[in-house]
Design an enzyme around this catalytic site. Structure first.
Site, short mmCIF file in Angstrom:
data_model
loop_
_atom_site.label_atom_id
_atom_site.label_comp_id
_atom_site.label_asym_id
_atom_site.label_seq_id
_atom_site.Cartn_x
_atom_site.Cartn_y
_atom_site.Cartn_z
N ARG A 108 5.37 65.54 75.91
CA ARG A 108 5.14 64.72 75.01
C ARG A 108 6.08 63.60 74.13
O ARG A 108 7.25 63.96 74.11
CB ARG A 108 4.53 65.20 73.88
CG ARG A 108 4.48 64.81 71.78
CD ARG A 108 4.74 65.26 70.86
NE ARG A 108 4.19 64.46 69.64
CZ ARG A 108 3.72 64.88 69.05
NH1 ARG A 108 4.57 66.16 68.49
NH2 ARG A 108 2.97 64.20 67.36
N HIS A 109 6.08 62.38 74.71
CA HIS A 109 7.54 61.24 73.93
C HIS A 109 8.23 62.21 72.43
O HIS A 109 7.69 62.66 72.09
CB HIS A 109 6.12 59.66 72.85
CG HIS A 109 5.70 60.48 71.71
ND1 HIS A 109 6.12 60.59 70.82
CD2 HIS A 109 4.26 60.28 71.47
CE1 HIS A 109 5.06 60.59 69.80
NE2 HIS A 109 4.18 61.11 70.13
N ARG A 117 6.18 54.56 72.29
CA ARG A 117 7.15 55.55 72.16
C ARG A 117 6.99 56.43 73.99
O ARG A 117 8.17 57.24 73.71
CB ARG A 117 6.53 56.91 70.77
CG ARG A 117 4.77 56.52 70.83
CD ARG A 117 4.50 56.85 69.85
NE ARG A 117 2.97 57.54 69.91
CZ ARG A 117 1.91 56.95 69.39
NH1 ARG A 117 2.73 55.51 69.17
NH2 ARG A 117 0.70 57.12 69.27
N GLU A 160 -2.93 58.08 73.42
CA GLU A 160 -3.04 59.33 72.26
C GLU A 160 -4.41 58.63 71.71
O GLU A 160 -5.65 58.03 71.90
CB GLU A 160 -2.18 58.84 70.92
CG GLU A 160 -2.38 59.54 69.55
CD GLU A 160 -2.16 61.43 70.38
OE1 GLU A 160 -2.84 62.10 71.20
OE2 GLU A 160 -0.94 61.35 69.73
N HIS A 204 1.10 61.87 74.60
CA HIS A 204 1.11 62.08 73.16
C HIS A 204 0.85 63.58 73.05
O HIS A 204 -0.20 63.88 73.53
CB HIS A 204 -0.18 61.10 72.62
CG HIS A 204 0.77 59.52 73.30
ND1 HIS A 204 1.75 59.13 72.25
CD2 HIS A 204 0.10 58.97 74.05
CE1 HIS A 204 1.68 57.72 73.14
NE2 HIS A 204 0.57 57.68 74.17
#
Length: 196
Positions: A10-11, A64, A91, A154
């Protein structure tokens, strides 16, 4: 999936994460902690993979996630921009809910939140998408991977992948707190959470 490993990241943190705001398709950059978390994930990927040179690298195009991937690759001694971006890994779309927090939504839209609570996997926020819809596009992106891969994406995508590839029940996956600065190694129908 039996012969392929996915290093799922995940970022790193953004200011909206810190505030508890639903980001969805909004393009919010990493904050200072998020950049540190991205560097941490590089060490985890290197340790778990035994060397990242032969891995495929793909990320969501939202900044991101792309920033996280660039930092991760730089920490591994690889060209920061030497990865693919796949829009199918963006996302989950929260539609008109984006920018709000869950407590704000509970006050502003309690009827929709009750419907979401009743069936979180299939519920579609106003102008957004459901986890079922998210899963369809994410699975298409994962089907295109040909070998061991680092995927930076995400929280919603991580949840969908843990449901699809590690057997996590949908209601549990939707509510799973997905860590930043960690790697979810998906392999052989299960997953391992690893941190620096």
């Amino acid at each position: 999936m039996t012969r392929r490993r996915i290093f799922l990241v995940r970022h790193g943190e953004t200011d909206w994460n810190l505030a508890g705001r639903l980001q969805g398709s909004h393009d919010i950059p990493l904050n200072d902690l998020g950049r540190e978390q991205a560097a941490d994930t590089a060490r985890v990927v290197d340790r778990l993979s035994g060397g990242a040179a032969n891995l495929d690298f793909v990320a969501s195009p939202l900044s991101r996630a792309s920033q996280t991937m660039a930092i991760l690759r730089a920490e591994l001694g690889l060209p920061p921009d030497g990865f693919r971006r796949d829009t199918r890994l963006r996302e989950i779309g929260f539609g008109r809910w984006e920018g709000a927090t869950w407590p704000e939504l509970r006050r502003r839209d309690p009827v929709s939140l009750a419907a979401r609570d009743a069936d979180p996997w299939n519920f579609t926020p106003p102008g957004g998408e459901s986890y079922a819809e998210l899963s369809a596009r994410v699975l298409a992106a994962i089907d295109d991977l040909t070998g061991d891969s680092v995927v930076v994406t995400h929280g919603g995508v991580v949840r969908a992948m843990l449901h699809a590839f590690a057997g996590m029940p949908a209601p549990e996956a939707v509510e799973l707190p997905v860590r930043q600065g960690a790697v979810y190694l998906i392999e052989n129908g299960g997953f391992e959470l690893a941190v620096a």
